[in-house]
Design a protein around this motif. Sequence first.
Motif, PDB file in Angstrom:
ATOM      1  N   ARG A  30       0.765  -1.177  -0.053  1.00 39.13           N
ATOM      2  CA  ARG A  30      -0.038  -0.225  -0.189  1.00 39.13           C
ATOM      3  C   ARG A  30       1.097   1.350  -0.036  1.00 39.13           C
ATOM      4  NH1 ARG A  30      -5.448   0.167  -0.245  1.00 39.13           N
ATOM      5  NH2 ARG A  30      -5.947  -2.019  -0.787  1.00 39.13           N
ATOM      6  N   ARG A  31       1.863   1.160   0.867  1.00 35.88           N
ATOM      7  CA  ARG A  31       2.829   2.398   0.853  1.00 35.88           C
ATOM      8  C   ARG A  31       3.363   2.835  -0.429  1.00 35.88           C
ATOM      9  NH1 ARG A  31       7.994   3.729   1.341  1.00 35.88           N
ATOM     10  NH2 ARG A  31       8.611   1.628   1.271  1.00 35.88           N
ATOM     11  N   GLY A  36      -3.212   4.566   1.468  1.00 36.79           N
ATOM     12  CA  GLY A  36      -3.546   4.229   3.000  1.00 36.79           C
ATOM     13  C   GLY A  36      -3.671   2.720   2.918  1.00 36.79           C
ATOM     14  N   CYS A  37      -3.644   2.347   4.305  1.00 31.45           N
ATOM     15  CA  CYS A  37      -3.750   1.040   4.551  1.00 31.45           C
ATOM     16  C   CYS A  37      -4.734   0.914   5.698  1.00 31.45           C
ATOM     17  CB  CYS A  37      -2.401   0.199   4.724  1.00 31.45           C
ATOM     18  SG  CYS A  37      -2.829  -1.478   5.042  1.00 31.45           S
ATOM     19  N   ALA A  38      -5.931  -0.029   5.823  1.00 29.75           N
ATOM     20  CA  ALA A  38      -6.706  -0.139   6.719  1.00 29.75           C
ATOM     21  C   ALA A  38      -6.702  -1.347   7.276  1.00 29.75           C
ATOM     22  CB  ALA A  38      -8.292   0.459   6.171  1.00 29.75           C
ATOM     23  N   GLU A  61      13.173  -4.439   9.432  1.00 30.45           N
ATOM     24  CA  GLU A  61      13.075  -3.962   8.027  1.00 30.45           C
ATOM     25  C   GLU A  61      12.816  -2.487   7.958  1.00 30.45           C
ATOM     26  OE1 GLU A  61      10.226  -6.747   6.109  1.00 30.45           O
ATOM     27  OE2 GLU A  61      11.116  -8.138   6.907  1.00 30.45           O
ATOM     28  N   GLY A  62      12.761  -1.682   8.858  1.00 25.78           N
ATOM     29  CA  GLY A  62      12.581  -0.508   8.983  1.00 25.78           C
ATOM     30  C   GLY A  62      11.292  -0.043   8.292  1.00 25.78           C
ATOM     31  N   ALA A  63      10.235  -0.663   8.312  1.00 23.51           N
ATOM     32  CA  ALA A  63       8.993  -0.323   7.740  1.00 23.51           C
ATOM     33  C   ALA A  63       8.354   0.864   8.374  1.00 23.51           C
ATOM     34  CB  ALA A  63       8.075  -1.523   8.177  1.00 23.51           C
ATOM     35  N   SER A  64       7.631   1.345   7.403  1.00 22.27           N
ATOM     36  CA  SER A  64       6.859   2.652   7.674  1.00 22.27           C
ATOM     37  C   SER A  64       5.313   2.371   8.094  1.00 22.27           C
ATOM     38  CB  SER A  64       6.916   3.765   6.980  1.00 22.27           C
ATOM     39  OG  SER A  64       6.046   4.785   7.317  1.00 22.27           O
ATOM     40  N   PHE A  65       4.468   3.019   9.205  1.00 14.32           N
ATOM     41  CA  PHE A  65       3.382   2.548   9.341  1.00 14.32           C
ATOM     42  C   PHE A  65       2.514   4.104   9.218  1.00 14.32           C
ATOM     43  CE2 PHE A  65       2.068  -1.890  10.620  1.00 14.32           C
ATOM     44  CZ  PHE A  65       3.268  -2.264  10.468  1.00 14.32           C
ATOM     45  N   GLU A  66       3.256   5.059   8.767  1.00 13.01           N
ATOM     46  CA  GLU A  66       2.559   6.311   8.564  1.00 13.01           C
ATOM     47  C   GLU A  66       1.339   6.542   7.862  1.00 13.01           C
ATOM     48  OE1 GLU A  66       5.587   8.948   7.313  1.00 13.01           O
ATOM     49  OE2 GLU A  66       7.063   8.411   8.951  1.00 13.01           O
ATOM     50  N   HIS A  67       1.176   5.510   6.925  1.00 11.66           N
ATOM     51  CA  HIS A  67      -0.113   5.504   6.028  1.00 11.66           C
ATOM     52  C   HIS A  67      -0.994   4.519   6.604  1.00 11.66           C
ATOM     53  CE1 HIS A  67       2.496   1.961   5.144  1.00 11.66           C
ATOM     54  NE2 HIS A  67       1.502   1.674   4.020  1.00 11.66           N
ATOM     55  N   VAL A  68      -0.923   3.833   7.562  1.00 10.28           N
ATOM     56  CA  VAL A  68      -1.665   2.742   8.269  1.00 10.28           C
ATOM     57  C   VAL A  68      -2.913   3.553   9.171  1.00 10.28           C
ATOM     58  CG1 VAL A  68      -1.903   0.690   9.623  1.00 10.28           C
ATOM     59  CG2 VAL A  68      -0.061   0.992   7.923  1.00 10.28           C
ATOM     60  N   ALA A  69      -4.155   2.997   9.170  1.00  9.31           N
ATOM     61  CA  ALA A  69      -5.031   3.307   9.975  1.00  9.31           C
ATOM     62  C   ALA A  69      -5.610   1.855  10.500  1.00  9.31           C
ATOM     63  CB  ALA A  69      -6.092   4.080   9.432  1.00  9.31           C
ATOM     64  N   THR A  70      -6.100   1.909  11.710  1.00 10.59           N
ATOM     65  CA  THR A  70      -6.415   0.568  12.242  1.00 10.59           C
ATOM     66  C   THR A  70      -7.993   0.713  13.060  1.00 10.59           C
ATOM     67  OG1 THR A  70      -5.569   0.831  14.414  1.00 10.59           O
ATOM     68  CG2 THR A  70      -3.963   0.037  12.767  1.00 10.59           C
ATOM     69  N   VAL A  71      -8.429  -0.402  12.948  1.00 11.65           N
ATOM     70  CA  VAL A  71      -9.901  -0.425  13.857  1.00 11.65           C
ATOM     71  C   VAL A  71      -9.972  -1.480  14.542  1.00 11.65           C
ATOM     72  CG1 VAL A  71     -12.406  -0.137  13.706  1.00 11.65           C
ATOM     73  CG2 VAL A  71     -10.880   1.147  11.898  1.00 11.65           C
ATOM     74  N   ASN A  72     -10.071  -1.731  15.869  1.00 10.20           N
ATOM     75  CA  ASN A  72     -10.364  -2.859  16.731  1.00 10.20           C
ATOM     76  C   ASN A  72     -11.661  -3.336  16.533  1.00 10.20           C
ATOM     77  OD1 ASN A  72      -7.498  -2.528  17.643  1.00 10.20           O
ATOM     78  ND2 ASN A  72      -8.227  -4.402  18.518  1.00 10.20           N
ATOM     79  N   LEU A  73     -11.887  -4.827  16.864  1.00  7.01           N
ATOM     80  CA  LEU A  73     -13.230  -5.414  16.766  1.00  7.01           C
ATOM     81  C   LEU A  73     -13.966  -5.222  17.938  1.00  7.01           C
ATOM     82  CD1 LEU A  73     -11.771  -9.206  16.221  1.00  7.01           C
ATOM     83  CD2 LEU A  73     -13.286  -7.653  14.628  1.00  7.01           C
ATOM     84  N   GLY A 138     -13.604   0.927   3.874  1.00  9.54           N
ATOM     85  CA  GLY A 138     -13.496  -0.347   4.194  1.00  9.54           C
ATOM     86  C   GLY A 138     -12.391  -0.978   4.659  1.00  9.54           C
ATOM     87  N   LEU A 139     -12.210  -2.068   5.214  1.00  6.83           N
ATOM     88  CA  LEU A 139     -11.099  -2.588   5.806  1.00  6.83           C
ATOM     89  C   LEU A 139     -10.313  -3.417   4.942  1.00  6.83           C
ATOM     90  CD1 LEU A 139     -12.268  -3.616   9.409  1.00  6.83           C
ATOM     91  CD2 LEU A 139     -11.116  -1.535   8.808  1.00  6.83           C
ATOM     92  N   ASP A 140      -9.032  -3.390   4.726  1.00  8.78           N
ATOM     93  CA  ASP A 140      -7.905  -4.004   3.685  1.00  8.78           C
ATOM     94  C   ASP A 140      -8.063  -5.724   4.337  1.00  8.78           C
ATOM     95  OD1 ASP A 140      -7.726  -2.279   1.815  1.00  8.78           O
ATOM     96  OD2 ASP A 140      -6.281  -1.233   3.219  1.00  8.78           O
ATOM     97  N   LEU A 141      -7.983  -5.804   5.403  1.00  5.78           N
ATOM     98  CA  LEU A 141      -7.592  -7.013   6.242  1.00  5.78           C
ATOM     99  C   LEU A 141      -8.010  -6.908   7.553  1.00  5.78           C
ATOM    100  CD1 LEU A 141      -5.845  -9.740   6.157  1.00  5.78           C
ATOM    101  CD2 LEU A 141      -4.337  -8.601   7.214  1.00  5.78           C
TER     102      LEU A 141
END
Length: 255
Positions: A30-31, A36-38, A61-73, A138-141
């Motif tokens: 997604r990045r 964005g990544c949901a 791996e030096g990954a970036s989560f700057e573009h990530v949004a999350t929703v919990n169940l 919507g949620l990607d995963l």
Amino acid sequence: MASEIAVTVTTRVEAERAVARLILDLVEARRLAGDGCALGLATGGTMVGVYAALVELAVAEGASFEHVATVNLDEYLGLGPEHPQSFAAFMHAHLFGPLAERCGLALERTLVPDGLLAASDPIRAARLVEARIAELGGLDLQLLGIGRNGHLAFNEPGASHRSRTRVVALARATREDAAATFGGLAEVPRRALTMGLGTILDARRLAVLAFGAGKAEAVRTALSGPIDRARPASALRRHRDVSLWLDAEAASRRP
Ligand code: PGA
């Protein structure tokens, strides 16, 4: 229409790593696409190792989560984020804290259902979850565990497979399973706010994990037999893209 669930039987550690890899690959794809990544996230003992593996991989791996949004169940009714048994506290300890510190996750882009608001204004608390998912497109995963009684999130046996986010009563088995962490059954909340099964089935992809003999019967109902309200885990067969990771014990009653 029932769909085929992709089942992998392996060790718990391998399953945790595989799901962490899957999440990180999605985040990175997604990045690179400039999107964005949901992510839909879950709590519970099953997720502890998944989140540890995810943080380890992401940092390495030096990954970036700057573009990530999350929703919990889900969240227990009446528990705020400062309550040690709240799912908000769990998420902060196991995932949000480390990813915010090391990988640029923005805490304001994480949403755990508000357990305090759910107690005073359940309709509003539920709408906030559905509205956030809609806002994200919507949620990607969606990540999921399975309860010993076959529940998905806090959709207990009897929940409609079309249900949306709402306040529900917890099954006795669910409260018993949580009793140890709360220091006794009497301390376990009787109600919770949960995404509905319909909400969960709207996610584009589902990644489900179950470990241990205690989950074997719930796993059997996920994979075989009737698809109906008495068996929330059977709703997984209504989705086209489900991967299920099991250890040998959880897979032991699989047809
Ligand atoms: P557990 O819970 O990960 O603590 O086993 C799973 C669930 O109830 O969904």
